[in-house]
Design an enzyme around this catalytic site. Structure first.
Site, mmCIF file in Angstrom:
data_model
loop_
_atom_site.group_PDB
_atom_site.id
_atom_site.type_symbol
_atom_site.label_atom_id
_atom_site.label_comp_id
_atom_site.label_asym_id
_atom_site.label_seq_id
_atom_site.Cartn_x
_atom_site.Cartn_y
_atom_site.Cartn_z
ATOM 1 N N ASP A 51 0.846 -1.192 0.000
ATOM 2 C CA ASP A 51 0.000 0.000 0.000
ATOM 3 C C ASP A 51 0.880 1.239 0.000
ATOM 4 O OD1 ASP A 51 0.778 0.491 2.690
ATOM 5 O OD2 ASP A 51 -0.720 -0.959 3.366
ATOM 6 N N LYS A 81 -5.464 2.927 -1.608
ATOM 7 C CA LYS A 81 -6.601 3.713 -2.053
ATOM 8 C C LYS A 81 -6.907 3.416 -3.517
ATOM 9 C CE LYS A 81 -6.977 8.067 -0.103
ATOM 10 N NZ LYS A 81 -6.636 9.492 -0.070
ATOM 11 N N MET A 138 -2.296 8.105 13.328
ATOM 12 C CA MET A 138 -3.589 8.262 12.636
ATOM 13 C C MET A 138 -4.438 9.366 13.267
ATOM 14 S SD MET A 138 -4.576 4.245 12.213
ATOM 15 C CE MET A 138 -4.398 3.841 13.942
HETATM 16 N N1 SAH Z 1 2.400 0.114 11.380
HETATM 17 C C1 SAH Z 1 2.665 1.510 11.218
HETATM 18 C C2 SAH Z 1 1.510 2.361 11.652
HETATM 19 C C3 SAH Z 1 0.248 2.101 10.874
HETATM 20 S S1 SAH Z 1 -1.053 3.173 11.282
HETATM 21 C C4 SAH Z 1 3.961 1.877 11.948
HETATM 22 O O1 SAH Z 1 4.475 1.063 12.723
HETATM 23 O O2 SAH Z 1 4.466 2.965 11.735
HETATM 24 C C5 SAH Z 1 -0.829 4.435 10.092
HETATM 25 C C6 SAH Z 1 -0.332 5.679 10.765
HETATM 26 O O3 SAH Z 1 1.054 5.561 11.037
HETATM 27 C C7 SAH Z 1 -0.440 6.935 9.945
HETATM 28 O O4 SAH Z 1 -1.730 7.483 10.013
HETATM 29 C C8 SAH Z 1 0.565 7.814 10.627
HETATM 30 O O5 SAH Z 1 0.071 8.323 11.831
HETATM 31 C C9 SAH Z 1 1.648 6.821 10.972
HETATM 32 N N2 SAH Z 1 2.729 6.766 9.971
HETATM 33 C C10 SAH Z 1 3.155 5.679 9.302
HETATM 34 N N3 SAH Z 1 4.221 5.991 8.531
HETATM 35 C C11 SAH Z 1 4.465 7.301 8.732
HETATM 36 C C12 SAH Z 1 5.434 8.214 8.256
HETATM 37 N N4 SAH Z 1 6.378 7.851 7.380
HETATM 38 N N5 SAH Z 1 5.390 9.488 8.700
HETATM 39 C C13 SAH Z 1 4.466 9.879 9.580
HETATM 40 N N6 SAH Z 1 3.522 9.062 10.064
HETATM 41 C C14 SAH Z 1 3.521 7.788 9.659
#
Ligand code: SAH
Length: 505
Positions: free
Chosen positions: A35, A57, A170
């Site tokens: 994704d 998406k 998120m």
């Molecule tokens: N498994 C992921 C999180 C998934 S939930 C992790 O461990 O990072 C998705 C959320 O993660 C997004 O809405 C955002 O809040 C955050 N996120 C993931 N990658 C990001 C990035 N490169 N920069 C900022 N926020 C990020």
């Protein structure tokens, strides 16, 4: 035989922030499910013929439902495939990785999870914020900022009393609500808060403030999802520890499309990213080796040739791959003069420990022919392994005075832009589109037309040289042509254009 599914943490975005295990598996699997949170660059690791499935998406702006994603994993594994499910950050941090594994279990499908660097810690780090510091906190808490969900009825009075660093994932669209809840429940309004958007990427944005000011700061910087929200004293270290900080770089804020093949784009992409640009990869060509050719026979008597001409790094790569596959020794080329079209071709030759005897002064066929005519005796025997559908010019001109053998060893076929990059192409304001050959011009425009993507008229076409320019002109496009006909030239042209624009010219 049922296959197996690997849930692989893709880290926060920077290509190099992936585990060695994840890297190996991506090269081995039959199917990659991805994704937009996982860098599309990892797709270039896929083996020949691997299937790439996008579960982000869709064009109608709807995300694929979790049940449907589970279904994709189950179906592929039941078809006997090994599957890599690439997930942003760590698969078990708000990634619904646990649910995916349970679904696999239910269907008797073997699985493994490869942890990744979570944005909550690693992303914050690139934003200049350590999640803990001895002077400030002794715990950290990662909380979902997705508040509509029934599962996330937060106990705000407890959260507001936490002394540790609080990270919300998120949560950008609920930022106002989150700051209000914390204040109403007794947190000091002057508590530091920061947001990091697209952490670890060349287009990362950081906003810093406190519970009272952060909403305004975020608006000013136009920050949206995906972002990390961080609340706590560690934020005060940001100014000091901000080692990454792409925001001061020359090309920061510029969105640049790279249309060359995935196999060839990495150097150009990293050069642009190191200058702070956001790169959207739209590989509109793909290099495909033509296996059924006479090169094998020619290897036998290669010493009868006086010269070898390489006109692209692809031809070098495919020529020497073949030589290696046939278990031949590179010394069979001893005494054969090597001509190179330009710096990219020469670099590839260097990879095999070779220095070309001659390089064209300007990186076009005309110049290479001049070089040959000035340095090689008339009647010499020349081998030219190159692309199908290459310009006839060189063969016609050299054919008059030399004994030429042209062998077509690869062809450019239409490339495969990833679904996440299609999504970015249709949602991001593009500043520059770079074209490094005529086929990139033709294929790129056909590919985006098929998707009804219309790029902003302000997007500028950058051409690598006169032949590519001619193709752009024949299609009615305006363009800026590089002075030097190579990748450095293309990048310098963009830099110069920005300098002029900043000066108001
Ligand atoms: N498994 C992921 C999180 C998934 S939930 C992790 O461990 O990072 C998705 C959320 O993660 C997004 O809405 C955002 O809040 C955050 N996120 C993931 N990658 C990001 C990035 N490169 N920069 C900022 N926020 C990020």
């Amino acid at each position: 035989m049922t296959g197996k599914v690997y849930l692989i943490g893709a880290g926060p975005g920077d290509y190099e922030l992936l585990t060695l295990k994840g890297h190996r598996l991506l090269k081995e699997v039959d199917v990659i499910v991805y994704d937009r949170l996982a860098s599309s660059k990892y797709l270039s690791l896929a083996k020949e013929g691997a299937k790439l499935i996008y579960v982000g998406k869709k064009s109608s702006n709807h995300y694929m439902k979790q049940e449907d994603i589970n279904q994709v994993l189950v179906q592929q594994a039941q078809a006997g495939k090994t599957v890599a499910r690439l997930k942003g950050g760590d698969p078990y941090v708000f990634g619904r990785g646990g649910e995916e594994c349970q679904e696999l279990l239910k269907n008797n499908i073997e699985f493994e999870v490869v942890p990744g660097i979570t944005s909550a810690i690693g992303g914050l780090c690139y934003g200049g914020i350590p999640i803990t510091h001895r002077n400030f906190n002794s715990s950290f808490h990662v909380i979902t900022g997705h508040l509509k969900d029934d599962t996330s009825k937060h106990d705000w009075s407890s959260i507001a009393k936490l002394n540790g660093t609080i990270v919300f994932l998120m949560g950008v669209s609920n930022l106002q609500k989150i700051t209000d809840k914390l204040k109403v429940n007794g947190m000091d309004p002057s508590t530091d808060v920061a947001l990091v958007q697209w952490a670890t990427r060349s287009y990362q944005k950081v906003a810093v403030g406190n519970l009272n000011t952060i909403v305004e700061e975020v608006k000013k910087k136009d920050i949206s999802s995906p972002s990390i929200i961080v609340v706590g004293k560690v934020v005060s270290l940001q100014k000091q520890l901000n080692f990454f900080n792409p925001e001061d770089k020359e090309l920061y804020g510029k969105n640049i499309v790279v249309t060359r093949s995935r196999a060839q784009s990495s150097q150009m992409v990293s050069m642009l990213e190191n200058l702070g640009a956001r790169v959207i990869e739209a590989p509109s060509i793909r290099i495909s080796e033509i296996r059924d050719n006479q090169l094998e026979a020619e290897f036998e008597n290669i010493r009868n040739y006086h010269a070898l001409i390489f006109t692209s790094s692809n031809s070098v790569k495919i020529f020497f791959d073949k030589l290696t596959r046939l278990k031949l020794d590179i010394r069979c080329l001893w005494g054969v003069k090597i001509y190179s079209m330009g710096s990219g071709t020469t670099k590839e030759l260097n990879e095999y420990g070779l220095r070309p005897d001659f390089e064209a002064e300007k990186y076009v066929s005309e110049s290479l022919c001049d070089k040959v005519e000035n340095t090689l005796d008339l009647g010499a025997k020349i081998l030219i392994p190159r692309a199908k559908k290459a310009r006839e010019y060189m063969i016609d001109r050299l054919g008059k005075n030399y004994d030429i053998n042209e062998i077509k060893i690869y062809e450019n076929i239409v490339g495969d832009i990833s679904e996440s990059d299609y999504e970015f192409l249709s949602t991001i304001d593009i500043d520059y589109i770079t074209f490094t050959s005529s086929s990139t011009v033709n294929n790129f425009h056909n590919l985006i037309k098929d998707r009804n993507i219309i790029l902003p008229i302000t997007a500028k076409n950058i051409s690598i040289g006169p032949i590519t320019s001619k193709t752009l002109a024949s299609k009615g496009y305006t363009y800026i042509q590089s002075e030097k006909y190579d990748i450095d030239g293309v990048i310098d042209t963009i830099r110069e254009d920005i300098r002029l624009k900043n000066k108001g010219v």
